[in-house]
Scaffold this motif. Structure first.
Motif, short mmCIF file in Angstrom:
data_model
loop_
_atom_site.label_atom_id
_atom_site.label_comp_id
_atom_site.label_asym_id
_atom_site.label_seq_id
_atom_site.Cartn_x
_atom_site.Cartn_y
_atom_site.Cartn_z
N THR A 55 0.84 -1.20 0.00
CA THR A 55 0.00 0.00 0.00
C THR A 55 0.87 1.25 0.00
O THR A 55 0.62 2.21 -0.74
CB THR A 55 -0.94 0.00 1.22
OG1 THR A 55 -1.78 -1.13 1.15
CG2 THR A 55 -1.78 1.26 1.28
N GLU A 56 1.91 1.24 0.81
CA GLU A 56 2.81 2.40 0.88
C GLU A 56 3.58 2.59 -0.43
O GLU A 56 3.79 3.73 -0.87
CB GLU A 56 3.77 2.29 2.06
CG GLU A 56 3.10 2.29 3.42
CD GLU A 56 2.19 3.49 3.68
OE1 GLU A 56 2.37 4.55 3.05
OE2 GLU A 56 1.29 3.36 4.51
N VAL A 57 3.98 1.49 -1.05
CA VAL A 57 4.65 1.59 -2.36
C VAL A 57 3.70 2.22 -3.38
O VAL A 57 4.10 3.07 -4.18
CB VAL A 57 5.15 0.20 -2.83
CG1 VAL A 57 5.62 0.25 -4.28
CG2 VAL A 57 6.27 -0.29 -1.92
N ALA A 58 2.43 1.84 -3.32
CA ALA A 58 1.44 2.43 -4.22
C ALA A 58 1.27 3.93 -3.93
O ALA A 58 1.07 4.72 -4.86
CB ALA A 58 0.11 1.72 -4.07
N GLU A 59 1.37 4.32 -2.67
CA GLU A 59 1.26 5.73 -2.33
C GLU A 59 2.45 6.53 -2.87
O GLU A 59 2.30 7.69 -3.26
CB GLU A 59 1.11 5.90 -0.81
CG GLU A 59 -0.26 5.41 -0.34
CD GLU A 59 -0.44 5.44 1.17
OE1 GLU A 59 0.48 5.80 1.89
OE2 GLU A 59 -1.55 5.08 1.60
N VAL A 60 3.62 5.91 -2.94
CA VAL A 60 4.77 6.56 -3.59
C VAL A 60 4.45 6.77 -5.07
O VAL A 60 4.69 7.86 -5.62
CB VAL A 60 6.05 5.71 -3.42
CG1 VAL A 60 7.17 6.23 -4.32
CG2 VAL A 60 6.51 5.71 -1.97
N LYS A 93 7.19 11.51 3.27
CA LYS A 93 6.42 10.71 4.24
C LYS A 93 6.12 9.32 3.71
O LYS A 93 6.18 8.33 4.46
CB LYS A 93 5.11 11.44 4.59
CG LYS A 93 5.33 12.66 5.44
CD LYS A 93 4.02 13.35 5.77
CE LYS A 93 4.27 14.59 6.61
NZ LYS A 93 3.01 15.28 6.95
N GLU A 94 5.81 9.22 2.44
CA GLU A 94 5.50 7.90 1.86
C GLU A 94 6.76 7.03 1.79
O GLU A 94 6.70 5.83 2.05
CB GLU A 94 4.86 8.04 0.47
CG GLU A 94 3.57 8.83 0.46
CD GLU A 94 2.51 8.36 1.44
OE1 GLU A 94 2.61 7.25 1.97
OE2 GLU A 94 1.58 9.12 1.70
N LEU A 95 7.88 7.66 1.45
CA LEU A 95 9.14 6.89 1.43
C LEU A 95 9.47 6.41 2.85
O LEU A 95 9.94 5.28 3.04
CB LEU A 95 10.28 7.74 0.86
CG LEU A 95 10.18 8.05 -0.64
CD1 LEU A 95 11.24 9.08 -1.04
CD2 LEU A 95 10.32 6.79 -1.48
N ALA A 96 9.22 7.25 3.84
CA ALA A 96 9.46 6.86 5.24
C ALA A 96 8.54 5.72 5.65
O ALA A 96 8.95 4.81 6.38
CB ALA A 96 9.27 8.07 6.15
N ASP A 97 7.29 5.77 5.19
CA ASP A 97 6.37 4.65 5.48
C ASP A 97 6.94 3.34 4.94
O ASP A 97 6.91 2.31 5.62
CB ASP A 97 5.00 4.90 4.83
CG ASP A 97 4.17 5.93 5.58
OD1 ASP A 97 4.42 6.16 6.78
OD2 ASP A 97 3.24 6.49 4.95
N CYS A 98 7.43 3.39 3.71
CA CYS A 98 8.02 2.17 3.11
C CYS A 98 9.22 1.70 3.93
O CYS A 98 9.35 0.50 4.22
CB CYS A 98 8.47 2.45 1.66
SG CYS A 98 7.14 2.77 0.50
MG LIG Z 1 1.62 6.38 3.55
#
Ligand SMILES: [Mg+2]
Length: 121
Positions: free
Chosen positions: A41-46, A84-89
């Motif tokens: 999901t986080e990769v998709a957000e990136v 933020k998305e990269l940090a989530d990943c």
């Molecule tokens: Mg995220």
């Protein structure tokens, strides 16, 4: 990277998250499926942030802005959210590496040397 993994482990413990016994099949199975779902999901957000950059570049270009200048502005506009998305990943990668007791820095160095050998550089 060791510090990042340790920092994440401490954070996870402080939050009381995912007390998974790596020796227990059922809880590990649930953990791995859940973390896989969250990571993808986080990769998709990136990817969504990349899409925003491309669409925003197109919109700015259509107003007459130089394409490269538009691209630079579009990247700047998503800089905070992309970070933020990269940090989530990274958080989920740390979680998985810690679960399997990997040192991500060692793994990265090993993988890069493997690639170097493959391309003989
Ligand atoms: Mg995220």
């Amino acid at each position: 990277m060791k510090n990042v993994q340790a920092y994440y482990q401490t954070f996870q413990e402080e939050m009381g998250w995912d007390k998974v016994d790596p020796q227990d099949f059922q809880s590990s199975k649930e953990f791995l499926l859940y973390i896989h779902m969250l990571l993808t999901t986080e990769v998709a957000e990136v990817a969504e942030e990349f899409r925003t950059i491309l669409y925003r570049t197109k919109d700015l270009t259509e107003t007459g802005m130089d394409q490269n200048a538009a691209f630079i502005q579009a990247k700047q506009e998503v800089r905070e959210s992309l970070g933020k998305e990269l940090a989530d990943c990274l958080a989920y990668l740390c979680k998985l590496a810690n679960y399997f007791d990997y040192d991500l820095e060692d793994e990265l160095r090993s993988k890069l040397e493997e690639i170097r050998g493959k391309y003989k550089k």
